[in-house]
Motif scaffolding. Structure first.
Motif, mmCIF file in Angstrom:
data_model
loop_
_atom_site.group_PDB
_atom_site.id
_atom_site.type_symbol
_atom_site.label_atom_id
_atom_site.label_comp_id
_atom_site.label_asym_id
_atom_site.label_seq_id
_atom_site.Cartn_x
_atom_site.Cartn_y
_atom_site.Cartn_z
ATOM 1 N N MET A 1 28.272 163.690 23.833
ATOM 2 C CA MET A 1 27.744 162.351 23.359
ATOM 3 C C MET A 1 28.065 162.382 21.864
ATOM 4 S SD MET A 1 26.168 159.662 24.153
ATOM 5 C CE MET A 1 25.372 158.478 23.261
ATOM 6 N N SER A 2 28.018 163.510 21.064
ATOM 7 C CA SER A 2 28.156 163.400 19.633
ATOM 8 C C SER A 2 29.718 162.908 19.235
ATOM 9 C CB SER A 2 27.709 164.691 18.886
ATOM 10 O OG SER A 2 28.558 165.839 19.432
ATOM 11 N N ASN B 1 31.492 160.968 20.893
ATOM 12 C CA ASN B 1 31.379 159.350 21.303
ATOM 13 C C ASN B 1 31.047 158.676 19.830
ATOM 14 O OD1 ASN B 1 32.664 159.806 23.558
ATOM 15 N ND2 ASN B 1 30.775 159.637 24.801
ATOM 16 N N ILE B 2 29.944 159.095 19.374
ATOM 17 C CA ILE B 2 29.401 158.473 18.235
ATOM 18 C C ILE B 2 30.416 158.587 17.062
ATOM 19 C CG2 ILE B 2 27.640 158.741 16.462
ATOM 20 C CD1 ILE B 2 25.695 159.500 18.794
ATOM 21 N N ALA B 3 31.050 159.707 16.970
ATOM 22 C CA ALA B 3 31.776 159.907 15.807
ATOM 23 C C ALA B 3 32.932 159.018 15.835
ATOM 24 C CB ALA B 3 32.153 161.321 15.496
ATOM 25 N N GLY C 1 32.995 156.092 17.486
ATOM 26 C CA GLY C 1 32.736 154.915 17.299
ATOM 27 C C GLY C 1 32.467 154.373 15.541
ATOM 28 N N LEU C 2 31.870 155.400 15.013
ATOM 29 C CA LEU C 2 31.601 155.315 13.782
ATOM 30 C C LEU C 2 33.019 155.386 13.107
ATOM 31 C CD1 LEU C 2 28.794 157.581 12.612
ATOM 32 C CD2 LEU C 2 28.695 155.285 12.684
ATOM 33 N N THR D 1 34.476 151.851 13.670
ATOM 34 C CA THR D 1 33.745 150.666 12.568
ATOM 35 C C THR D 1 34.153 150.844 11.366
ATOM 36 O OG1 THR D 1 31.702 150.852 14.418
ATOM 37 C CG2 THR D 1 31.520 150.236 11.786
#
Length: 63
Positions: free
Chosen positions: A1-2, A4-6, A8-9, A12
């Protein structure tokens, strides 16, 4: 999960960089239409570098 967050950031950040480059180019060309060629080239280079960094992070973190 972490991971995917990276990713996504990073995406962005790349989108924000492209938006800022386009904003700056549009306002510069609006003030001085004669400088279209130089400003457009510089803006495209800035957009490419911003997107390139986002793609690099996608491949490094996405593993």
């Amino acid at each position: 999960m972490s991971g995917n967050i990276a990713v996504g950031l990073a995406a962005t950040g790349g989108a924000i960089g492209v938006g800022l480059a386009a904003l700056g180019a549009a306002s510069a060309i609006g003030r001085n239409p004669g400088s279209f060629g130089l400003v457009f080239t510089t803006a495209l280079l800035g957009m490419a570098l911003s997107e390139g960094l986002a793609i690099l992070v996608f491949f490094v973190v996405g593993r």
